[in-house]
Design an enzyme around this catalytic site. Structure first.
Site, PDB file in Angstrom:
ATOM      1  N   GLU A 163      37.894  36.461  32.866  1.00 48.03           N
ATOM      2  CA  GLU A 163      38.446  36.745  33.966  1.00 48.03           C
ATOM      3  C   GLU A 163      37.850  35.920  34.580  1.00 48.03           C
ATOM      4  OE1 GLU A 163      41.465  38.071  35.128  1.00 48.03           O
ATOM      5  OE2 GLU A 163      40.584  36.395  36.352  1.00 48.03           O
ATOM      6  N   LYS A 218      33.610  31.969  28.370  1.00 50.60           N
ATOM      7  CA  LYS A 218      33.346  32.941  29.900  1.00 50.60           C
ATOM      8  C   LYS A 218      31.482  33.289  29.547  1.00 50.60           C
ATOM      9  CE  LYS A 218      33.833  35.938  32.701  1.00 50.60           C
ATOM     10  NZ  LYS A 218      34.106  36.948  33.231  1.00 50.60           N
ATOM     11  N   LYS A 265      23.609  26.710  47.391  1.00 49.12           N
ATOM     12  CA  LYS A 265      23.510  27.271  49.098  1.00 49.12           C
ATOM     13  C   LYS A 265      22.610  28.406  48.974  1.00 49.12           C
ATOM     14  CE  LYS A 265      23.862  29.638  53.129  1.00 49.12           C
ATOM     15  NZ  LYS A 265      24.305  28.627  54.077  1.00 49.12           N
ATOM     16  N   CYS A 274      27.758  39.990  36.460  1.00 44.70           N
ATOM     17  CA  CYS A 274      28.197  39.030  36.390  1.00 44.70           C
ATOM     18  C   CYS A 274      27.209  37.896  35.400  1.00 44.70           C
ATOM     19  CB  CYS A 274      29.702  38.282  35.894  1.00 44.70           C
ATOM     20  SG  CYS A 274      30.890  39.446  35.617  1.00 44.70           S
ATOM     21  N   GLN A 276      24.072  37.694  35.818  1.00 47.69           N
ATOM     22  CA  GLN A 276      22.306  38.116  34.898  1.00 47.69           C
ATOM     23  C   GLN A 276      23.120  38.836  33.367  1.00 47.69           C
ATOM     24  OE1 GLN A 276      19.076  40.021  36.175  1.00 47.69           O
ATOM     25  NE2 GLN A 276      19.359  41.336  35.526  1.00 47.69           N
ATOM     26  N   ARG A 440      20.507  34.341  54.101  1.00 51.01           N
ATOM     27  CA  ARG A 440      21.827  34.302  53.450  1.00 51.01           C
ATOM     28  C   ARG A 440      21.709  33.243  54.072  1.00 51.01           C
ATOM     29  NH1 ARG A 440      24.018  35.654  48.893  1.00 51.01           N
ATOM     30  NH2 ARG A 440      23.356  38.136  48.632  1.00 51.01           N
TER      31      ARG A 440
END
Ligand code: UDX
Ligand code: UDX
Length: 460
Positions: A163, A218, A265, A274, A276, A440
């Site tokens: 996925e 993946k 960014k 996912c 790590q 951020r």
């Protein structure tokens, strides 16, 4: 291969829930049943009030409203769902091992193995078994050997169908995927799954490969994405000391079409279930084949990410006169990115932990993450007792309550609503000098400094 009429998915989490909802929405003639051991989770998926779905994901409620009760069902009756299915997706979690060999690196496959054994025990007819969970390369071989050694004469075909959806944009990603990847050995089984996706995905975007290429792709896709974030985060530190601005550098390099503008960014560090885990998997595999240089190369992406999180916390402490003991620090955001209630590996957890070691008092506001989850995340680290976590951390439902009397604000998640706050009013309610640490790069420096804030952003 006969036509697929019934699909079962084991695991009703962030991946299984949304993916199966879209498959059901787009294949009204296929019965899709999502099963999970967790009764509370299944009850939430069946809740009449779509606000209560266990996964927060923009647009998911509409998809569930379309299909649920028509051809989409959520249940805890795992055996019945396995028995009836032509095709079974495995979408259970594969956390990093916390014990034994490969502790802290290898994927824990115990849930996958349990699923395989249960399928083997229950199945009375041929099944296509699809790996949806991200797995170490060659897990399909283990699955096949468990399934084939039960001796009840049933044929199993294993496919890998990783996925690629990103949380927060899962429905858009599922409706319009860049590509669907299907790995397998049996062309009829592959074709059966291709048909499910062809209900809405153009054929040329459905790639088929051998099993191992699919499983490895993946891990590699996530490793490359995470590497871009660590690369730009490494440059952010250099920008801070040289006077360059990391956003300007990102923009300048991103215009090169060979580099591209996405995933550049700078931030307080990547999180999520996912990145790590998948890199650790890659590193573990490389090491187990003796490929030390390869393992070290990819491990550096994680080392840099840990450094970025620690650096952000250290900067808060240093800027606040080298002590945060007893000071109120308002955390805006706890989720690992905006538009999700998922907190797995969120940078906020590690930044908080660092500051709590210095006896800071943290007040957290996140629009979607409940208080229990925040305490659970901190308790899981085991750095201090759960009483101490509750003594030092307060969770509030109103952002202005978090900011009232705060010495500093730290922005950990890029929720859009933070931009719309009345920052002038916030400053009035805060202790002076009033600090904002923007992990951020969400707010505008000019605006904040003109109001009178001391404003710090990554990479400036
Ligand atoms: C998980 C993995 O983290 C990811 O690597 C993989 O690609 C897909 O599965 P996610 O859906 O985000 O992703 O995990 P999670 O939200 O934890 O959902 C897994 C579900 O499986 C849980 O609801 C859990 O209760 C369920 N489960 C687990 C079972 O039903 N049976 C089991 O034996 C184990
Ligand atoms: C990722 C992959 O994108 C997806 O294809 C895969 O199936 C699962 O893993 P996800 O973890 O949901 O998806 O989120 P993603 O959007 O990739 O962000 C991961 C982390 O990187 C977040 O913490 C995000 O804030 C951070 N990030 C992302 C940055 O810091 N900078 C960026 O430019 C992009």
């Amino acid at each position: 291969m006969k036509e697929i009429k019934k699909i079962t998915c084991i695991g009703a989490g962030y991946v299984g829930g949304p993916t199966m909802s879209v498959i059901a929405q787009k294949n009204p003639n296929v019965i899709v049943t999502v099963v999970d051991l967790n009764q509370a989770r299944i009850d939430a998926w069946n809740d009449a009030d779509l606000e209560n779905l266990p996964v927060y994901e923009p647009g998911l409620d509409a998809v569930v409203a379309d299909a649920r009760g028509r051809n989409l069902f959520f249940s805890t009756d795992v055996e019945k769902a396995i028995d009836e299915a032509d095709m079974i997706f495995i979408s259970v979690n594969t956390p990093t091992k916390t014990y034994g060999k490969g502790k802290g690196q290898a994927a824990d496959l115990k849930y996958i193995e349990l699923c395989a054994r249960q399928i083997a025990a229950v199945a009375k007819s041929d099944k296509i078994v699809v790996e949806k969970s991200t797995l170490p390369v060659r897990t399909a071989a283990a699955l096949k050997s468990i399934l084939d050694n039960t001796g009840n004469g049933v044929n199993f075909h294993i496919l890998s169908n990783p996925e690629f959806l990103a949380e927060g944009t899962a429905i858009v990603d599922l409706h319009n995927p860049d590509r669907v990847l299907i790995g397998g050995e049996d062309s009829a089984a592959i074709e059966a799954l291709v048909q499910v996706y062809e209900a809405w995905v153009p054929r040329e975007r459905i790639l088929t490969t051998n099993l191992w290429s699919s499983e490895l792709s993946k891990l590699v896709a996530n490793a490359f994405l995470a590497q871009r974030v660590s690369s730009i985060n490494a440059i952010s530190e250099l920008c801070e000391v040289t006077g360059a601005n990391v956003d300007e550098v990102s923009r300048a390099i991103g215009y090169d079409s060979r580099i591209g503008s996405k995933f550049l960014k700078a931030s307080v560090g990547f999180g999520g279930s996912c990145f790590q885990k998948d890199i650790l998997n890659l590193v573990y595999i490389a090491r187990s084949y003796g490929l030390t240089a390869v393992a070290d190369y990819w491990e550096q992406v994680i080392i840099l990410n840990d450094h970025q999180k620690a650096r952000f916390a250290e900067n808060i402490i240093q800027t606040m006169y080298n002590t945060v003991n007893g000071k109120n620090i308002a955390f805006l955001g706890w989720a690992f990115k905006k538009d999700t209630n998922d907190t797995r590996e969120s940078a906020a957890i590690y930044v908080a932990d660092h500051l709590l070691e210095e006896e800071a008092h943290i007040v957290v506001y996140d629009p979607k993450v409940p208080a229990e989850q925040i305490y659970k995340d901190l308790d899981y680290l085991g750095t201090r007792s759960s009483e101490d976590n509750r003594r030092l951390v307060t969770v509030v439902n109103d952002p202005y309550e978090a900011l009232q009397g705060a010495h500093a604000v730290a922005i950990l998640t890029e929720w859009d609503e933070f931009r719309t706050y009345d920052w002038a009013k916030i400053r009035e309610e805060m202790k002076k000098p009033a600090f904002v640490f923007d992990g951020r790069k969400l707010l505008k420096r000019d605006q904040l400094t003109s109001i009178g804030f001391d404003y710090y952003a990554i990479g400036e």
